[in-house]
Design a protein around this motif. Structure first.
Motif: not given
Length: 448
Positions: A77-94
């Motif tokens: 399940s892609a939840g918890g820490d995975s979701s947070t890490a993905v959002r943080d990575a996307a924010h930096l990339a943007e």
């Protein structure tokens, strides 16, 4: 003596005590059982209509994923820490992409998908891509029958259609399960498979991809987030691109021509009591489509457009990341080779749609975008996306220097406001879509 129709002969002719020219004594009982089992299977496969049973495809895909083991295939399940890490990575990339392109952020949300999520969220687009192929192949069955056979078959033709839909659905389900285990982002194959304005990454698959790269997983995640975000900027702010990509795939699929002479040989391999034999026969390569001139033209257009998309993303992400990620160059080359050689994902798509999605000319397209950006700046480079008529052609990829020189001489978009042109194109396409969807005025009653 002519052979009995397929499926009605004895299952073991050598041991059958009856006259070889006659059906066994219990043939009709076996036929009744077969039809009963087939009816049960049809009812269990859902109520999906059309050339592909998508209810069955989804069911098989999810069952295959669940049965393969969560840890081994990344079906966690892609939840918890995975979701947070993905959002943080996307924010930096943007943030980094803002300085590398004039196109603003295209995703309104960034999500972490599991393999199950990928199957469920991309299935509507797969339906659009697979239906034309399935219709062509399914139609070949009926077209190959003599007219008297069509009349005699009657209701059985609809049953054959249902069985064909199940066969396609079964094949699609297995293919989607295989794809779901390896794709890294929603746009990795170069097509907008997911929902609009949504960046999606698959953390479990990315973790598997990272193994053996000798790079920090955080670097890989940010780099892939930047690629996904760059794709979404194009899909969101180049209004003609999404429709053109999908429409070109449809054009290719609609032109598929099936050699119906191979059907006779294939029919001999099918056992009506075993629907799996239909899928095996249809995937045996006997119905290999022939490439028509119209298909070749559509294929050239698609390959060029995919190369331009992937080449632009490659250049923009490289400029955005710069020296911020020490392993960026290695990652860039790894992904280039992954796309150029074609992994199981591309091979699966080729099986489903008869079309390879490898951007063979991505390096040439990247060289062209880099050259235009270096000579004229990112505004003029990205402004070329404002209208499809400004885009480089396949011939331009052969000689990027010539294209750049002509662009400088003619000043094709020197006086254009790229964002204004993109918005203008969006308004025009929205107006055309609204006009097409407007209900017709009721016809006057001639009796009045």
């Amino acid at each position: 003596m002519s052979k009995p129709p397929f499926g009605f002969g004895p299952s073991d002719p050598e041991n059958d005590p009856s006259d070889p020219g006659q059906p066994p004594a219990d043939a009709f009982n076996q036929l009744g059982q077969m039809l009963s089992q087939l009816g049960q299977m049809l009812s269990q496969a859902g109520t999906s209509t059309g050339p592909v049973n998508y209810d069955l495809a989804k069911q098989i895909a999810l069952q295959n994923l669940s049965g393969s083991g969560e840890g081994k295939i990344g079906f966690s399940s892609a939840g918890g820490d995975s979701s947070t890490a993905v959002r943080d990575a996307a924010h930096l990339a943007e943030l980094w992409l803002d300085a590398a392109t004039i196109l603003p952020a295209g995703a309104t949300k960034t999500v972490a998908w599991s393999a199950r999520d990928w199957v469920e969220k991309t299935l509507p687009t797969w339906q659009r891509l697979c239906d034309p192929v399935a219709r062509q192949v399914s139609g070949a069955w009926v077209q190959a029958l003599p007219e008297e056979a069509k009349q005699a078959a009657g209701p059985l033709l609809s049953m054959m259609g249902s069985m064909g839909g199940m066969a396609f659905g079964s094949q699609l389900g297995g293919a989607l399960a295989a794809l779901a285990q390896e794709v890294l982002t929603s746009s990795e194959v170069g097509l907008p498979l997911g929902p609009d304005a949504t960046s999606a990454l698959l953390p479990a698959n990315i973790e598997k991809f990272t193994e053996g790269l000798e790079l920090p997983s955080s670097e890989v995640l940010v780099f892939l987030a930047a690629r996904e975000a760059a794709h979404q900027r194009l899909f969101a702010h180049v209004p003609w691109l999404r429709q053109r990509l999908l429409a070109t795939v449809e054009e290719f699929a609609n032109g598929i021509s099936v050699d119906t002479s191979a059907l006779e040989q294939m029919v001999g391999q099918i056992d009506p009591a075993n629907p799996a034999s239909i899928e095996e026969a249809m995937s045996s390569g006997m119905l290999e489509p022939k490439t028509t001139p119209e298909q070749q033209a559509a294929l050239t257009r698609l390959e060029t457009l995919l190369a331009l998309v992937e080449g632009w993303v490659d250049v923009v992400v490289a400029e955005a990341v710069g020296d911020r990620l020490p392993g960026a160059d290695a990652l860039r080359e790894t992904l280039r080779r992954r796309r150029a050689t074609g992994g199981p994902a591309e091979q699966t798509f080729a099986t489903l749609v008869g079309l390879e999605l490898r951007p063979r000319r991505m390096r040439a397209a990247a060289a062209l975008w880099k050259l235009v950006g270096d000579q004229y700046g990112i505004e003029k480079r990205d402004g070329l996306w404002s209208h499809r008529d400004l885009m480089p052609t396949a011939e331009d990829l052969d000689d990027p220097m010539e294209f750049a020189e002509q662009l400088g001489k003619t000043g094709d978009n020197a006086d254009l406001d790229p964002i204004a042109e993109l918005e203008k194109t969006q308004r025009a396409e929205d107006a055309a879509k609204g006009e097409a969807e407007k209900p017709e005025d009721p016809k006057p009653d001639e009796s009045e």
